[in-house]
Design a protein around this motif. Sequence first.
Motif, PDB file in Angstrom:
ATOM      1  N   CYS A   1       0.724  -1.344   0.308  1.00 24.92           N
ATOM      2  CA  CYS A   1      -0.029   0.032   0.205  1.00 24.92           C
ATOM      3  C   CYS A   1       1.131   1.852  -0.075  1.00 24.92           C
ATOM      4  CB  CYS A   1      -0.740   0.146   1.208  1.00 24.92           C
ATOM      5  SG  CYS A   1      -1.833   1.780   1.652  1.00 24.92           S
TER       6      CYS A   1
ATOM      7  N   VAL B   1       0.047   4.264   0.247  1.00 28.59           N
ATOM      8  CA  VAL B   1      -0.812   6.092   0.416  1.00 28.59           C
ATOM      9  C   VAL B   1      -0.031   6.823   1.872  1.00 28.59           C
ATOM     10  CG1 VAL B   1      -3.325   6.224   2.047  1.00 28.59           C
ATOM     11  CG2 VAL B   1      -2.812   5.022   0.016  1.00 28.59           C
ATOM     12  N   CYS B   2      -0.190   6.033   2.291  1.00 30.21           N
ATOM     13  CA  CYS B   2       0.782   6.930   3.793  1.00 30.21           C
ATOM     14  C   CYS B   2       2.188   6.217   3.903  1.00 30.21           C
ATOM     15  CB  CYS B   2       0.254   6.410   4.963  1.00 30.21           C
ATOM     16  SG  CYS B   2       0.299   5.460   5.817  1.00 30.21           S
TER      17      CYS B   2
ATOM     18  N   ARG C   1       3.899   4.100   5.424  1.00 32.95           N
ATOM     19  CA  ARG C   1       3.769   3.316   6.299  1.00 32.95           C
ATOM     20  C   ARG C   1       4.492   1.981   5.087  1.00 32.95           C
ATOM     21  NH1 ARG C   1       3.937   3.343  11.142  1.00 32.95           N
ATOM     22  NH2 ARG C   1       2.698   4.924  12.165  1.00 32.95           N
ATOM     23  N   TYR C   2       4.200   2.317   4.489  1.00 27.02           N
ATOM     24  CA  TYR C   2       4.238   1.575   3.062  1.00 27.02           C
ATOM     25  C   TYR C   2       3.899  -0.222   3.639  1.00 27.02           C
ATOM     26  CZ  TYR C   2       6.802   5.078   0.651  1.00 27.02           C
ATOM     27  OH  TYR C   2       6.632   6.576   0.333  1.00 27.02           O
ATOM     28  N   CYS C   3       2.327  -0.288   3.969  1.00 27.99           N
ATOM     29  CA  CYS C   3       2.373  -1.807   4.600  1.00 27.99           C
ATOM     30  C   CYS C   3       2.225  -2.907   3.808  1.00 27.99           C
ATOM     31  CB  CYS C   3       1.135  -1.808   4.759  1.00 27.99           C
ATOM     32  SG  CYS C   3       0.760  -0.686   6.816  1.00 27.99           S
TER      33      CYS C   3
ATOM     34  N   GLY D   1      -3.430  -3.415   6.694  1.00 28.19           N
ATOM     35  CA  GLY D   1      -2.847  -2.446   7.431  1.00 28.19           C
ATOM     36  C   GLY D   1      -2.641  -2.128   8.040  1.00 28.19           C
ATOM     37  N   LEU D   2      -2.138  -1.115   8.736  1.00 31.79           N
ATOM     38  CA  LEU D   2      -1.990  -0.672  10.420  1.00 31.79           C
ATOM     39  C   LEU D   2      -3.039  -0.479  10.302  1.00 31.79           C
ATOM     40  CD1 LEU D   2       0.690   0.523  12.320  1.00 31.79           C
ATOM     41  CD2 LEU D   2      -0.959   1.801  11.921  1.00 31.79           C
ATOM     42  N   CYS D   3      -3.567   0.616   9.655  1.00 27.45           N
ATOM     43  CA  CYS D   3      -4.539   1.264   9.764  1.00 27.45           C
ATOM     44  C   CYS D   3      -6.265   0.659  10.102  1.00 27.45           C
ATOM     45  CB  CYS D   3      -4.864   2.570   8.415  1.00 27.45           C
ATOM     46  SG  CYS D   3      -5.002   1.496   7.240  1.00 27.45           S
TER      47      CYS D   3
ATOM     48  N   ARG E   1      -7.402  -0.773   5.401  1.00 29.63           N
ATOM     49  CA  ARG E   1      -7.429  -0.350   4.161  1.00 29.63           C
ATOM     50  C   ARG E   1      -6.660  -2.287   4.473  1.00 29.63           C
ATOM     51  NH1 ARG E   1      -7.573   4.427   1.555  1.00 29.63           N
ATOM     52  NH2 ARG E   1      -6.355   2.524  -0.658  1.00 29.63           N
TER      53      ARG E   1
ATOM     54  N   ASN F   1      -3.322   5.640  10.414  1.00 28.73           N
ATOM     55  CA  ASN F   1      -2.561   5.718  10.329  1.00 28.73           C
ATOM     56  C   ASN F   1      -1.502   6.326  11.073  1.00 28.73           C
ATOM     57  OD1 ASN F   1      -2.657   8.369   9.316  1.00 28.73           O
ATOM     58  ND2 ASN F   1      -1.590   7.441   8.192  1.00 28.73           N
TER      59      ASN F   1
ATOM     60  N   ILE G   1      -6.813   8.035   5.501  1.00 26.13           N
ATOM     61  CA  ILE G   1      -6.741   5.972   5.129  1.00 26.13           C
ATOM     62  C   ILE G   1      -8.048   6.105   4.910  1.00 26.13           C
ATOM     63  CG2 ILE G   1      -5.357   5.600   7.297  1.00 26.13           C
ATOM     64  CD1 ILE G   1      -8.232   5.269   8.830  1.00 26.13           C
TER      65      ILE G   1
HETATM   66  S1  SF4 Z   1      -1.166   1.787   7.457  1.00 24.96           S
HETATM   67 FE1  SF4 Z   1      -2.764   2.393   5.826  1.00 24.96          FE
HETATM   68  S2  SF4 Z   1      -2.816   3.624   4.638  1.00 24.96           S
HETATM   69 FE2  SF4 Z   1      -0.151   3.471   5.348  1.00 24.96          FE
HETATM   70  S3  SF4 Z   1       0.000   2.204   3.869  1.00 24.96           S
HETATM   71 FE3  SF4 Z   1      -0.336   0.585   6.008  1.00 24.96          FE
HETATM   72  S4  SF4 Z   1      -2.603   0.064   4.733  1.00 24.96           S
HETATM   73 FE4  SF4 Z   1      -1.656   1.907   4.040  1.00 24.96          FE
END
Ligand code: SF4
Length: 370
Positions: free
Chosen positions: A28, A30-31, A33-35, A43-45, A48, A94, A144
Motif C-alpha cells: 500500500c 497511501v501513507c 508506512r508502506y504496509c 494494514g496498520l490503519c 485498508r 495510520n 486512510i
Molecule cells: S497504514 Fe493503511 S494507509 Fe498507511 S500504508 Fe498501511 S494500509 Fe496503507
Amino acid sequence: MNGSTSGDILEGVPGRHWQRLEDGRIRCEVCPRYCKLHEGQRGLCFVRARRGDEVILTTYGRSSGFCIDPIEKKPLNHFLPGSAVLSFGTAGCNLTCKFCQNWDISKARQFDRLTDLASPEAIAEAAARTGCRSVAFTYNDPVIFFEYAIDVAAACRARDIKAVSVSAGYMCAEPRAEFYRYIDAANIDLKGFTEGFYKRLCSAELAPVLETLTYLEHETSTWLEITTLLIPGENDSPQEIAALSAWLMERLGADVPLHFTAFHPDWKMLDKPPTPAATLLAAQRIARAAGLRYVYTGNIHDEATQSTYCHGCGALLIGRDWHAITAWHLAGDGRCPRCGAACGGVFDGPPGAGGRRRRPLVLDLVDGGR
Ligand code: SF4
C-alpha cells in the motif's frame, strides 16, 4: 501491520495507490508506512486490506457518526468564521499516537462503531439541508479513507459546499495530490518538532508531515492552518517551540495560523498532567516573536489569546472565546477597517451563527437522502 483475524470477511471498494511486489505481497502506497500485505491482511490503519489481488477500503460509506460543529472547533479560525460544518469520521488511523484524544474512534478494531451509513450524495444533501457551509473529514484521519472523502467532497462541490480535512498530514505524494485537489481548507496536526517525538510517541516520522505542509501552502489553493497539541515534558520546551515557529515562518510564511492546544490525559498517556495555560501563553509569545501573525491558544477559555488582531495596526478584527465569535470588525473584503491591511483567510461577509454549539445529526440514509 495487522494479520487477518479469524473469520474476518473482507468487504469494501477497490482502493488506489498500491503495487505488487516480487515476493507476492502487495504494498500500500497511501501513507509512508508502506504496509506490505499478504492475502487477507489488514494494514496498520486496519481499514485498508488486501483482498485477492488488490487493496480495498473497508469503510467506504460508513461513519462513526455525524455532528454539526462550529468551524472554529476543527480548529479553523480564518475559514468562513462562525459557519456550521457537518463533521464525520470513520474508524482506524495510520498513526499510533499514545496521547490520542479520539482513541475510541481511531483505535476502533470492530466496525460496530460505524453505525451511520451514508452515500456521498446523502452527506452533501444533509449539509445543504442543515445550513452547513462545509463538510469536515475529522475524528480520525481521512488519509486512510481518502477515496470516500474525495467522493463526498465532489458531491459537496456540486452544491457549493466546501470540504475540510483535519489530518496529521502523513501521506504519500501521489494520493496527497489527488486528495487535496478536492479540499478547500485543512488543519494539519504538527504533533511535535523532533523526529524523536514522532518515532517514540506516534511510530511515525516528522519529515513527511513537513513535506505535506510545504506542499499545501505552496502548491495548492487549500487554506491551511496548523495545530500543535502541547504535552507537558514532551514537546513544550521553549527551544522546540522556537524551532517549530522559525521553520513555519521561513518555509510557509507569516500568514499561516498556528493553534497551540491543551493536552488532557488520555489513551496510553495518563501519567502526564493537563497542559497549564501558562505553557500555551508562553508558546504563543515565542511564535509571535518569530514573526507569525496569527497564533492562538486552544482548549482553554481566554478571549485575549483566541481573538484575531490586525497585523498592521493591532486592531481587534475577530473576537473569539473558545469556539464562539464574540466580536466582528473585519470589513467585507477581509481587510482591517482601520488601516486597510489584509487579513489572511477565506471570508464571506459577517460570521454565521449556526455552529456555536455541537449538535449530533442522525443520518442513516444511503441513497441520496431519500
Ligand atoms: S497504514 Fe493503511 S494507509 Fe498507511 S500504508 Fe498501511 S494500509 Fe496503507
